[in-house]
Design an enzyme around this catalytic site. Structure first.
Site, short mmCIF file in Angstrom:
data_model
loop_
_atom_site.label_atom_id
_atom_site.label_comp_id
_atom_site.label_asym_id
_atom_site.label_seq_id
_atom_site.Cartn_x
_atom_site.Cartn_y
_atom_site.Cartn_z
N PHE A 256 4.61 -0.48 11.96
CA PHE A 256 3.46 0.11 11.25
C PHE A 256 2.81 -0.87 10.27
CE2 PHE A 256 6.24 3.88 11.93
CZ PHE A 256 5.34 4.72 12.55
N ASN B 98 -11.16 5.98 1.12
CA ASN B 98 -12.20 5.60 2.08
C ASN B 98 -12.34 6.64 3.17
OD1 ASN B 98 -12.66 2.86 1.10
ND2 ASN B 98 -10.58 2.46 1.82
N SER C 97 -4.95 1.60 17.41
CA SER C 97 -5.93 2.55 16.88
C SER C 97 -7.00 2.83 17.91
CB SER C 97 -6.56 1.92 15.64
OG SER C 97 -7.72 2.62 15.26
N ASN D 175 0.83 -1.21 0.00
CA ASN D 175 0.00 0.00 0.00
C ASN D 175 0.86 1.26 0.00
OD1 ASN D 175 -2.62 1.19 0.00
ND2 ASN D 175 -2.37 1.70 2.17
N TYR E 137 -10.64 -5.53 10.75
CA TYR E 137 -9.46 -4.66 10.93
C TYR E 137 -9.32 -4.28 12.40
CZ TYR E 137 -6.86 -0.32 11.33
OH TYR E 137 -5.97 0.64 11.76
N LEU F 24 6.38 -9.25 5.82
CA LEU F 24 6.53 -9.74 7.20
C LEU F 24 6.13 -11.19 7.34
CD1 LEU F 24 5.22 -7.05 9.71
CD2 LEU F 24 7.56 -7.86 9.40
N PHE G 225 -5.56 8.40 16.98
CA PHE G 225 -6.88 8.87 16.60
C PHE G 225 -6.85 9.11 15.08
CE2 PHE G 225 -9.55 8.61 20.28
CZ PHE G 225 -8.64 8.06 21.14
N ASN G 226 -7.26 10.24 14.53
CA ASN G 226 -7.36 10.32 13.06
C ASN G 226 -6.22 11.14 12.46
OD1 ASN G 226 -10.05 9.47 14.04
ND2 ASN G 226 -10.63 9.66 11.90
N LYS H 117 -6.35 -5.17 15.67
CA LYS H 117 -5.67 -4.28 16.63
C LYS H 117 -5.92 -4.76 18.07
CE LYS H 117 -4.03 -1.48 13.51
NZ LYS H 117 -2.63 -1.68 13.11
#
Ligand code: NAD
Ligand code: UFG
Length: 338
Positions: free
Chosen positions: A82, A200, A126, A36, A151, A60, A180-181, A155
């Site tokens: 990450f 998205n 997240s 990505n 998803y 990974l 957060f965002n 986490k």
């Protein structure tokens, strides 16, 4: 000072963090499979910092390759992890791929770290772990065992796995950073968020409306119990977030144990607040249409950021206007991405 391995370092948050690490004098090694992201982001990191680093194009899931990275860099002292898939809707359609990539990938990394006695990790968690049942502001002590999508469950589960790893071996140091965002971009306009296909998330969608690639923003619901009826989130400048990682790396270098830490500003902004701030930044009106609510969305999400201040001596500096100015600078300089 040992090296830092950055998995997913070519991605949005990873690339900004690598810039801050290099600027602060850390030596880094990046591992990414470009699922990505693009190789160009690595050139941009070099351009901004004037510094070089080792890069491994690796997945990974390939334990031999991950072990080889540690074999070739025995001075890796800590890992910032990450690498993962992050699209909520896609995870609902492809749960097996998401669980495999995110969870198996993390297990491979943990195995290689254990094998090479590198037991310090900063993990990208997240705010999604707070699920649907907690009330804002979200505090680290709240229960985090439900999510609305695969998803989010990756986490929740990876946080659990890292807790269990520490219980089994108290030599580990683990920081679970609950973002957060993250929005905005580096001041240079050379790196930023560059999603594949139609975005998205709110911010890259607005940016593509602003550069003329998309006709109008769809606002997902204006009948929430919020000041203007649209969803409220805790937007954080990606450079502030990146700096939080520097503080967290220092923390895991100096302390053992497991700590979950919110990285947010503590302030909420609505969808229309962000749209209007972006209009101010780009100097034009941006069209929008009200659409139905998006499944799984909540009305409010914002952090209580006190623990990060206390434990890491970190707090966000930038507000929504700066996030939009820097995001617009990246978008207008890179209308077709990197
Ligand atoms: P991103 O997709 O830009 O970066 C992730 C990087 O990991 C990409 O470069 C991708 O190629 C790489 N990657 C994925 N799977 C891999 C694998 N198996 N092996 C090697 N490389 C792999 O995403 P981002 O926004 O920078 O997010 C980074 C992390 O932060 C992710 O774990 C994400 O879930 C988490 N996070 C992001 C947000 C957000 O809103 N952006 C919010 C909370 C948490
Ligand atoms: N929104 C729109 N139109 C869009 C996109 C989003 O109105 O085209 C709204 C959403 O309904 C929400 C707000 O903008 O109210 C923010 O939505 P994002 O998709 O940008 O972000 P989310 O808060 O839904 O999701 C983010 C991360 C996820 C993470 C989640 C919870 O992208 O990875 O936070 O922490 F799971």
């Amino acid at each position: 000072m040992g090296k830092i391995l950055v998995t997913g370092g070519a991605g949005f948050i990873g690339s900004h963090t690598c810039v801050e690490l290099l600027d602060a004098g850390y030596e880094i090694v990046i591992l990414d499979n470009f699922s990505n992201s693009k190789p160009e982001s690595l050139n941009r990191i070099k351009k901004i910092t004037g510094k070089d680093f080792k890069f491994y194009e690796a997945d990974l899931l390939d334990l031999d390759k991950v072990n080889a990275v540690f074999d070739e860099n025995p001075d890796i002292e800590a890992v910032i992890h990450f690498a993962g898939l992050k699209a909520v809707g896609e995870s609902v359609r492809m749960p097996v791929e998401y669980y495999h990539n995110n969870i198996t990938g993390t297990l491979m990394l943990i195995k290689a770290m254990r094998e090479h006695n590198a037991k310090k990790i900063v993990f990208s968690s997240s705010a999604t772990v707070y699920g649907l049942d907690n009330e804002v502001p979200y505090v680290e002590t709240m229960p985090t065992h439900t999510s609305t999508n695969p998803y989010g469950y990756t986490k929740v589960m990876i946080e659990q796995i890292l807790n269990d790893v520490y219980v089994s071996d108290n030599d580990w140091s683990v920081a679970l950073l609950r973002y957060f965002n993250p929005i905005g971009a580096h001041k240079s306009g050379l790196i930023g968020e560059d999603p594949n296909g139609i975005p998205n998330n709110l911010f890259p969608y607005i940016a593509q409306v602003a550069v003329g690639k998309l006709p109008a923003l769809g606002v997902f619901g204006n009948d929430y119990d919020t000041p203007d009826g649209t969803g409220v989130r805790d937007y954080i400048h990606v450079v502030d977030l990146a700096k939080g990682h520097l503080c967290a790396v220092k923390y895991v270098m100096e302390n053992k144990g497991v700590e979950a830490i919110n990285l947010g500003t503590g302030k909420g902004s609505s969808v229309l607040d962000v749209l209007h701030a972006f209009e101010k930044a780009c100097g034009k009106e941006l069209p929008y249409v009200i659409k139905p609510r998006r499944a799984g969305d909540i009305a409010w999400s914002y952090a209580k950021p006190d623990k990060a201040k206390k434990l890491l001596n970190w707090e966000a500096q930038y507000g929504i206007d700066e996030m939009c100015a820097d995001g617009w600078n990246f978008a207008k300089n890179n209308p077709n991405g990197l």
